[in-house]
Design a protein around this motif. Sequence first.
Motif: not given
Length: 534
Positions: A301-322
């Motif tokens: 199986x797999x775990x679904x992990x959320x990712x966000x790229x803002x203005x060409x820069x990846x934002x840490x999930x720990x930041x935007x999830x909080x």
Amino acid sequence: MIKRLSLISASVALGCIATILPVMTSIYIADEDAERREQRDLQEFAAKAVMRAELVTYQAFAALSDMGAAPGKTCSPAYIEQLARVTFNYRYVQDAGAYGDGQYLCSPLLGDVRARHLTMPPPSWRSNDGYLVWFRQKYPLSDAREDLRIGRNGNYVSIDPQSYVDLIDPARRPIAVINIETNTVLAVSPGADGDDMLRAWNQAGHVDNEQWHYAAARSSTRPLGVVVKSARTSLFSNWTGLLAMWLSVGVLVGGLLGWVAFRRVTRQLSFPATLQWAIARKNIDVNFQPIVNLASGECVGVEALVRWQLNGRFISPEIFVSVAEENGLIQPLTDLVLDKTIVELSTLLRSRPTFYVSINVSSEDLCTRRFVNILTTRLEGTGIRPAQIRIEATERSFMDADATRETIAAFRNAGHPVYIDDFGTGYSSLSYLQTFTIDVLKIDKSFIDTIGQDAASSIVAPHIIQMAHELGVQIVAEGVEHQVQIDYLVQRGVQFGQGWFFAKAMRAEELGTWLDERSLNLQPMNQEHGPIET
């Protein structure tokens, strides 16, 4: 002229006050917040110390159990050899011996001393389940050293009391372990005052002291309590110096600081709005990290992990999830992850009926049936089995026990297995977990990293594994990066693992290619070793 000077002076004074007052208020608030953080961190440290005390006691009990199976007659060479093996196998046990009629009989350190008639004092305390305990008893081999002794059915083990308080702590915070039935201090860390710590325990850690914070915690399985303390720090202790400094600086740079503060506040306030915009327009990506059967190597199986790229820069999930949790956006974010997972993995899930994907759920969705109902609706007509969508929740999500218990039951009744994610970071005890019906524990990466290392935290992983086996649930080890970790985990009955040793999180299209390549790589191994059961 005098009027004008007075007006200017008043303006300057008001400007200073307007600049200084918010700063001093902020310092005061920061000081109060620092105090709360220190107290919370200290309470977490106390919980970790309780886990250590439970583990040392558990090893003593396990050693006594092994001693009961020693071959031959008491104090025979084969018997003493088995006791020596027990002493070697358990790191906190310093000696293991036999006693009877108030005398030491034999041990690997003492040898056979039946003819010497060495007196063994009466026990200090007897537990309800039949264990005898001697508090701080001198050993026949030393007039200075005092050990903690635990005995049962004519056998005893000696333990250095420092084992209970020997935690790696750069701050070197004082620790005391207490028998709560006799109100006796069992062990204190170097430099700690036993009487002071005992008074703090009797006040449940609520001590009015200008120099120290105190925290108390107790074991849920044994009559053990722990008291820890740490030095108070105060940002406001030198308030006169701070006031003088800010009076001089405020006149010169108040305007500049206000402008910088305005820019910072503007950016911070706009970040949640940007995140809300990204969620609404589905500009959040989902990657998938494989979960592998450690024995067979098959990806199950797999775990679904959320990712966000803002203005060409990846934002840490720990930041935007909080940020999402703090601004009421976590539920829309979870719904988006579910929708993208179903769209991107539907073909793969239908073609592999036993393959699954786990999705992280917030504490809000563990208190109501909202996400259960959404999940049921989304899966209708997709051909995806409920067991292929699994729910992950962290330990801190279990704070509202009654509501959480009902929601977990609803997920499981709907066919969705439930995992506890990052297990070990919340210091849950076995008795606490027994109140919830879950399917899988996921051991946090921080504990997997310590496997094979000689550190105090390396004892946590086997303790968690033992707890999981006692609960009868499966185990997933997170953060697996080395073969030695896999060998260790398989030997101890851990079924599954995920981490960079197998693969990093990847997009759905990359996942399909990776699965095909892994299947081809596993086929020669399966042909060589015979069929593999999964």
